[in-house]
Structure formats: structure tokens, C-alpha cells
Design an enzyme around this catalytic site. Structure first.
Site, PDB file in Angstrom:
ATOM      1  N   GLU A   1       0.849  -1.191   0.000  1.00 32.11           N
ATOM      2  CA  GLU A   1       0.000   0.000   0.000  1.00 32.11           C
ATOM      3  C   GLU A   1       0.885   1.241   0.000  1.00 32.11           C
ATOM      4  O   GLU A   1       1.944   1.264   0.631  1.00 32.11           O
ATOM      5  CB  GLU A   1      -0.894  -0.015   1.242  1.00 32.11           C
ATOM      6  CG  GLU A   1      -1.907   1.116   1.290  1.00 32.11           C
ATOM      7  CD  GLU A   1      -2.782   1.073   2.536  1.00 32.11           C
ATOM      8  OE1 GLU A   1      -3.903   1.606   2.487  1.00 32.11           O
ATOM      9  OE2 GLU A   1      -2.343   0.506   3.562  1.00 32.11           O
TER      10      GLU A   1
ATOM     11  N   LYS B   1     -10.120   0.583  -1.940  1.00 36.36           N
ATOM     12  CA  LYS B   1     -10.169   0.188  -0.533  1.00 36.36           C
ATOM     13  C   LYS B   1     -11.517   0.556   0.096  1.00 36.36           C
ATOM     14  O   LYS B   1     -11.933   1.717   0.065  1.00 36.36           O
ATOM     15  CB  LYS B   1      -9.030   0.871   0.225  1.00 36.36           C
ATOM     16  CG  LYS B   1      -8.884   0.452   1.678  1.00 36.36           C
ATOM     17  CD  LYS B   1      -7.666   1.142   2.287  1.00 36.36           C
ATOM     18  CE  LYS B   1      -7.417   0.713   3.714  1.00 36.36           C
ATOM     19  NZ  LYS B   1      -6.224   1.403   4.285  1.00 36.36           N
TER      20      LYS B   1
ATOM     21  N   CYS C   1      -4.936  -3.606   3.475  1.00 34.39           N
ATOM     22  CA  CYS C   1      -4.608  -3.174   4.832  1.00 34.39           C
ATOM     23  C   CYS C   1      -5.760  -3.353   5.832  1.00 34.39           C
ATOM     24  O   CYS C   1      -6.020  -4.463   6.283  1.00 34.39           O
ATOM     25  CB  CYS C   1      -4.119  -1.725   4.800  1.00 34.39           C
ATOM     26  SG  CYS C   1      -3.157  -1.238   6.259  1.00 34.39           S
TER      27      CYS C   1
END
Length: 267
Positions: free
Chosen positions: A43, A116, A156
Site C-alpha cells: 500500500e 479500498k 490493509c
């Protein structure tokens, strides 16, 4: 799924995009030299700014831009599947971006985009993070059929939401670019990765930021590849480097045969 090799790339990215792309180039080359058909970048691989707003200045329109062109060229040059960590893509109508993970196939074409969904928020009195201030959340999961099997992509903080992984059904490999903080990573990173691999009976290729950045932020690192039984096949603790491993189809098939938990689901 068929047997192949994969690499999780770890970086300690800086505010300088050109510098980060140079570092990524060298690490991708090392991964390819190790025989990897799938390479996953972390990321924010292209920029970890001094301020959260720095990424807004380098945001790209989807389909065009320095970072996207770099990823396409690397995938085509090496003939690999490349998960481009995350790329700041312009969000319409607001001073925010989409934190997007782009997947490029061996021809250099963008085969999929995942924005995301879950945005990190944390405040323990000493550290404060609020991704929603600069990032617009995505809405749609991503699972692709590739030459080696079904590939899912999460980013993440998504790791803390098992429903995202479960609803995708039978996925052979999850790619997870991340920039876990040292505080949360020390406590939860490995146990969460192993849990997602075990409960979904899949491989997880987790690529992290790992070190102290110019802003003073410290990321946990410990990029790793986990097998469907929850065993860590490879890891890289701190600093730039690689975690590479062979992902064996026989291992995936055996786990799903001897413990067919996915077919036992009732809810």
C-alpha cells in the site's frame, strides 16, 4: 489453481514518487529473478508523504498517469501478474482520492481495480490516523480469474473485516497490500493474516510498508506469505526486501479435501 511462485514486496516508501518507483523497479526485478509469476507491491508504494494530504497532489485519473504507466510497463516487461499496491486515483467532486489497488496481467493490461472499502481510523492519544479525511471509500470487492487461479484483492484495514473475504467464496490467493502501523501490526498483523488464510482455506500474499518513514511514521513490515493451513511460508521483517514462496496447488487441494470447512457452512 496451479502451482506457481509469488512474492510480497516490502518497501519503506518516501515522499518522492520517482525515488519510490526506482526502488520498486529493483525489487520487482529481484522477485522475477526468483521465479515469481505474481508480485504484490505494498500500500502507498509510490508515495508516503510528510502529510496525509501529499498524495492528493499526485492523484491520477484512472487509466492514465506516471504510476499506472509504470505498473503496466513492469508487468509487460517481465510477463507477470502485478498487484500495484495502491495508487492514488482522483475521486470525482471532492478533495479526496480513491486508494486503489490495480492488477495488471502479463500483457500489461489493467485486469482489475479494487478501491479500498474500509478506511482506517485510530487514535490512542499519541498516534492519530483518519483515512476518511483524504480518502473516499470504495464499494465493490474484487476477485479475478488468472492464469494460476482465483485472485482476490484487499487492502490493509480490510484485513479486520472477515466478511469481505468470506463473501467472495472460493478464492485461491488473496493479495493484501498494507501499511500497518507498528503499534497495530505488532499486536495483530500476523494473527489476522493467518486467520484469514485458515478460515478461507487460501494462500495470502501480504506486502507491507516496513520501517521509519521521513514523516516519522513507523510501519510494521513483516511482509509474509501464508498457506491455507495457516503456516507462514516466507516473511521479511523490516526494511525493503522480499518474501517469496512457491504456492502449491497440492497443498490447497489437500487442505480443502481433509477439512472441507467451506462446504460445511450453514450461515
Amino acid at each position: 489453481m496451479k502451482t506457481f511462485s509469488a512474492t510480497a514486496v516490502q518497501m519503506v516508501s518516501t515522499p518522492d514518487v520517482a525515488d519510490n518507483l526506482k526502488t520498486a523497479t529493483a525489487l520487482i526485478e529481484r522477485a522475477v529473478d526468483a521465479g515469481s509469476a505474481l508480485v504484490v507491491l505494498p500500500e502507498y508504494f509510490a508515495i508516503m508523504g510528510l502529510r496525509d494530504t501529499d498524495k492528493l497532489a499526485v492523484a491520477e485519473a484512472f487509466g492514465s498517469g506516471l504510476i499506472q504507466d509504470f505498473l503496466a510497463a513492469q508487468a509487460e516487461r517481465h510477463g507477470i501478474w502485478l498487484v500495484g499496491g495502491t495508487v492514488p486515483l482522483a475521486a470525482p467532486g471532492a478533495r479526496r482520492i480513491r486508494n486503489a489497488s490495480l492488477v495488471f496481467d502479463p500483457s500489461g493490461s489493467c485486469a482489475g481495480r479494487y478501491d479500498k472499502i474500509h478506511l482506517f481510523g485510530f487514535d490512542n492519544g499519541n498516534e492519530h490516523y483518519a483515512e476518511a479525511d483524504t480518502i473516499e471509500a470504495g464499494e465493490t470487492p474484487l476477485v479475478l480469474d488468472t492464469s494460476f487461479g482465483r485472485l482476490g484483492v484487499a487492502v490493509c484495514y480490510d484485513l479486520r473485516f472477515p466478511e469481505l473475504f468470506r463473501q467472495a467464496g472460493h478464492v485461491d490467493v488473496w493479495a493484501l497490500p498494507a501499511a500497518f502501523t507498528a503499534t497495530t501490526g505488532r499486536a495483530h498483523w500476523e494473527v489476522l493474516l493467518r486467520s484469514r488464510a485458515i478460515e478461507n482455506q487460501c494462500f495470502v500474499v501480504a506486502s507491507a510498508q516496513g520501517g521509519v518513514h521521513r514523516s516519522g511514521r513507523e510501519t510494521w513490515g513483516h511482509s509474509m506469505i501464508v498457506d491455507p493451513w495457516g503456516q507462514v511460508l516466507a516473511s521479511h521483517d523490516v526494511g525493503a526486501g522480499l518474501a517469496s514462496a512457491e504456492l502449491k496447488a497440492s497443498q490447497l487441494e489437500r487442505v480443502r479435501k481433509v477439512l472441507p470447512a467451506l462446504s460445511h457452512r450453514r450461515l
